[in-house]
Motif scaffolding. Structure first.
Motif, PDB file in Angstrom:
ATOM      1  N   ASP A 213      37.738  92.132  89.631  1.00 12.61           N
ATOM      2  CA  ASP A 213      39.117  91.969  90.080  1.00 12.61           C
ATOM      3  C   ASP A 213      39.786  90.936  89.175  1.00 12.61           C
ATOM      4  O   ASP A 213      39.118  90.055  88.649  1.00 12.61           O
ATOM      5  N   LYS A 215      42.402  88.032  89.556  1.00 14.26           N
ATOM      6  CA  LYS A 215      43.017  87.380  90.722  1.00 14.26           C
ATOM      7  C   LYS A 215      44.357  86.703  90.467  1.00 14.26           C
ATOM      8  O   LYS A 215      45.209  86.678  91.349  1.00 14.26           O
ATOM      9  N   GLY A 227      46.029  88.383  96.069  1.00 17.50           N
ATOM     10  CA  GLY A 227      44.979  89.213  96.665  1.00 17.50           C
ATOM     11  C   GLY A 227      44.236  90.024  95.609  1.00 17.50           C
ATOM     12  O   GLY A 227      43.177  90.579  95.873  1.00 17.50           O
ATOM     13  N   TYR A 270      30.853  91.895 100.867  1.00 22.99           N
ATOM     14  CA  TYR A 270      31.462  91.706  99.540  1.00 22.99           C
ATOM     15  C   TYR A 270      31.063  90.331  99.044  1.00 22.99           C
ATOM     16  O   TYR A 270      31.386  89.325  99.674  1.00 22.99           O
ATOM     17  N   GLU A 284      32.536  83.530  96.834  1.00 25.44           N
ATOM     18  CA  GLU A 284      32.968  83.785  98.220  1.00 25.44           C
ATOM     19  C   GLU A 284      32.275  85.017  98.772  1.00 25.44           C
ATOM     20  O   GLU A 284      31.810  85.865  98.018  1.00 25.44           O
ATOM     21  N   ASN A 286      33.111  88.213 101.536  1.00 26.01           N
ATOM     22  CA  ASN A 286      34.046  88.883 102.429  1.00 26.01           C
ATOM     23  C   ASN A 286      33.260  89.862 103.287  1.00 26.01           C
ATOM     24  O   ASN A 286      32.166  90.288 102.913  1.00 26.01           O
ATOM     25  N   ARG A 288      34.115  92.947 104.188  1.00 27.49           N
ATOM     26  CA  ARG A 288      34.829  94.231 104.094  1.00 27.49           C
ATOM     27  C   ARG A 288      34.928  94.641 102.637  1.00 27.49           C
ATOM     28  O   ARG A 288      34.558  93.895 101.747  1.00 27.49           O
ATOM     29  N   GLY A 290      36.712  95.177  99.152  1.00 29.69           N
ATOM     30  CA  GLY A 290      37.757  94.440  98.437  1.00 29.69           C
ATOM     31  C   GLY A 290      38.951  95.332  98.136  1.00 29.69           C
ATOM     32  O   GLY A 290      38.836  96.547  98.075  1.00 29.69           O
ATOM     33  N   ASP A 291      40.071  94.698  97.945  1.00 27.13           N
ATOM     34  CA  ASP A 291      41.294  95.404  97.571  1.00 27.13           C
ATOM     35  C   ASP A 291      41.888  94.633  96.389  1.00 27.13           C
ATOM     36  O   ASP A 291      42.230  93.454  96.563  1.00 27.13           O
ATOM     37  N   PRO A 292      41.939  95.140  95.179  1.00 29.84           N
ATOM     38  CA  PRO A 292      41.905  96.545  94.754  1.00 29.84           C
ATOM     39  C   PRO A 292      40.554  97.085  94.264  1.00 29.84           C
ATOM     40  O   PRO A 292      40.538  98.168  93.675  1.00 29.84           O
ATOM     41  N   GLU A 293      39.434  96.406  94.524  1.00 28.76           N
ATOM     42  CA  GLU A 293      38.158  96.925  94.015  1.00 28.76           C
ATOM     43  C   GLU A 293      37.832  98.315  94.568  1.00 28.76           C
ATOM     44  O   GLU A 293      37.308  99.178  93.851  1.00 28.76           O
TER      45      GLU A 293
HETATM   46  N1  GLY Z   1      40.235  91.530  95.735  1.00 28.75           N
HETATM   47  C1  GLY Z   1      39.625  90.500  96.455  1.00 28.75           C
HETATM   48  C2  GLY Z   1      39.548  90.731  97.896  1.00 28.75           C
HETATM   49  O1  GLY Z   1      39.692  91.833  98.384  1.00 28.75           O
HETATM   50  O2  GLY Z   1      39.316  89.779  98.618  1.00 28.75           O
END
Ligand code: GLY
Ligand code: AMP
Length: 416
Positions: A213, A215, A227, A270, A284, A286, A288, A290-293
């Motif tokens: 990504d 950032k 994001g 994630y 980090e 997450n 869920r 990722g967005d935009p991954e």
């Molecule tokens: N692209 C990073 C996220 O979804 O947190």
């Protein structure tokens, strides 16, 4: 035939809807609340992601076979627990497990306790000791709001004045809301970042392909964090050895640690990772996709997403198949994002881009039968091709056919 409900409204959910639509086992796809761009692959339902009682009512009424949760907020608020209490089949971590994303303090403590490599850190709730700690540390200073902040809770400061002001914003001015009532200050790590996601079912980990990504809002890592401004997959610079060590030292032990903590994780884990001279470390976690991954990963996934998720929920082992092709996604955002921006700006040229470009909608809506902007990240354009270079060319040749006032995008996505 089965009905699927996707919770969420962005480019990630648009990509998910497209993937589910490829499955011969899925007859109908609903997205709540979804957006106008998804309407050719899914039926959008006007229920907010956090209105659990209405979502449950809808899932029961429609006899939904599988619900998939895109964003973090409903997960951290316990949507999975609520659906399960109602005997509804849902894919995602429970509230207890989603805390791995919901609290940076929790995830840092977990990593410390289980020797999962990450940056050194301290957590603060009071300004004075936090400032004292800064004075003993070296720049750049990495300040992280503990709670959810839509990708904007991490501030990297090059000098102490800026860092003190940011700490004040978080700890005493409440500028980051409740998320900033606790702050993690951590060591600045140097290396190449990448996103490593996996389907996790308690102790079992099924790694996905890598993605990366971008950032910051501007090219060359300039400007504030967003994001995500674009992504690509695979990530050629990350070697097989680095991938293997990430699974062995990070993904597997994290899944095990969550079980040991009484917070077993089932869903997409994630890991935002960085390859440093001292090995791979966690930036980090997450809870869920990722967005935009997701927008660049799912086009490469050849397995049937619906069957994969069903198998995981039924405790069966899965085997993921991937295309060797490369995929790139570039975000078109509103002028001013990630800070203040205008909305309801008409978008032109959506139908003019070549058919090989996938136009995913993130922050769009319909107004007077026109598509207009409704968010910071407005669209994500993706292309899949034989290699990254070709995919880049395909995207950047077409991107400016789409136009809206103040439209901004990075020109260096996948510039590897
Ligand atoms: N692209 C990073 C996220 O979804 O947190
Ligand atoms: P996060 O939301 O935690 O992924 O952080 C956003 C971005 O800030 C990351 O993608 C990194 O580029 C940067 N970042 C976060 N933590 C660190 C760190 N300890 N050292 C260097 N950069 C970091």
């Amino acid at each position: 035939m089965n009905k699927v409900l996707i919770i969420g409204r962005g480019g990630r959910e648009h990509a998910l809807a497209m993937k589910f639509s490829e499955s011969p086992h899925v007859s109908t796809i609903f997205v709540a609340p979804g957006n106008v761009g998804m309407k050719d692959v899914a039926t959008t339902i006007d229920i907010d992601e956090n209105n659990f009682s209405e979502l449950i009512k809808f899932a029961k009424k429609e006899n939904i076979k599988l619900t998939f949760v895109g964003p973090e907020v409903p997960l951290v608020n316990g949507i999975v627990d609520k659906f399960k209490e109602n005997n509804l089949n849902i894919f995602g971590p429970t509230k207890a497990a989603s805390i791995i994303e919901g609290s940076k303090d929790f995830s840092k403590n977990l990593m410390k306790k289980y020797n999962i490599p990450t940056a050194e850190y301290e957590t603060f709730t009071e300004l004075r000791p936090a400032v004292e700690y800064l004075k003993k540390s070296k720049p750049p200073y990495v300040l992280k709001a503990d709670g959810l902040a839509a990708g904007k809770g991490v501030v990297i400061c090059n000098n102490i004045n800026e860092a003190e002001n940011t700490l004040k914003d978080m700890l005493s001015q409440n500028k980051f809301g409740d998320a900033g009532a606790k702050v993690v200050i951590e060591e600045f790590l140097v290396g190449e970042e990448f996103s490593f996601m996996a389907f996790v079912n308690n102790e079992k980990v099924y790694p996905l392909e890598l993605s990366k990504d971008h950032k910051t809002v501007f090219e060359n890592n300039q400007g504030p964090n967003t994001g995500g401004m674009g992504a690509y997959s695979p990530v050629p610079s990350i070697t097989k050895e680095i991938i293997e060590s990430s699974v062995k030292n990070i993904l597997n032990p994290t899944a095990k640690a969550m079980v040991k903590e009484g917070r077993p994780f089932t869903g997409v884990l994630y890991a935002g990772l960085i390859s440093t001279v001292d090995g791979v470390k966690v930036i980090e976690f997450n809870a869920r996709f990722g967005d935009p991954e997701t927008e660049v990963l799912l086009p490469r996934l050849q397995s049937d997403l619906f069957l994969i998720l069903q198998d995981i929920l039924n405790d069966k082992d899965i085997n993921l198949k991937w295309s060797e092709e490369a995929c790139i996604g570039v975000v078109l955002c509103s002028d001013g994002y990630p800070n203040k921006y205008k909305t309801e700006i008409p978008i032109n040229g959506l139908k003019e881009v070549s058919k090989n470009i996938n136009v995913l909608h993130s922050g769009t809506k319909e107004k007077n039968s026109e598509i207009v902007t409704s968010g910071g990240r407005v669209l994500v354009l993706t292309n899949i091709a034989n290699n990254l270079k070709k995919a880049r060319e395909n995207i950047y040749n077409e991107i400016e056919k789409i136009k809206f006032d103040g439209m901004h995008f990075r020109k260096d996505i996948a510039d590897v």
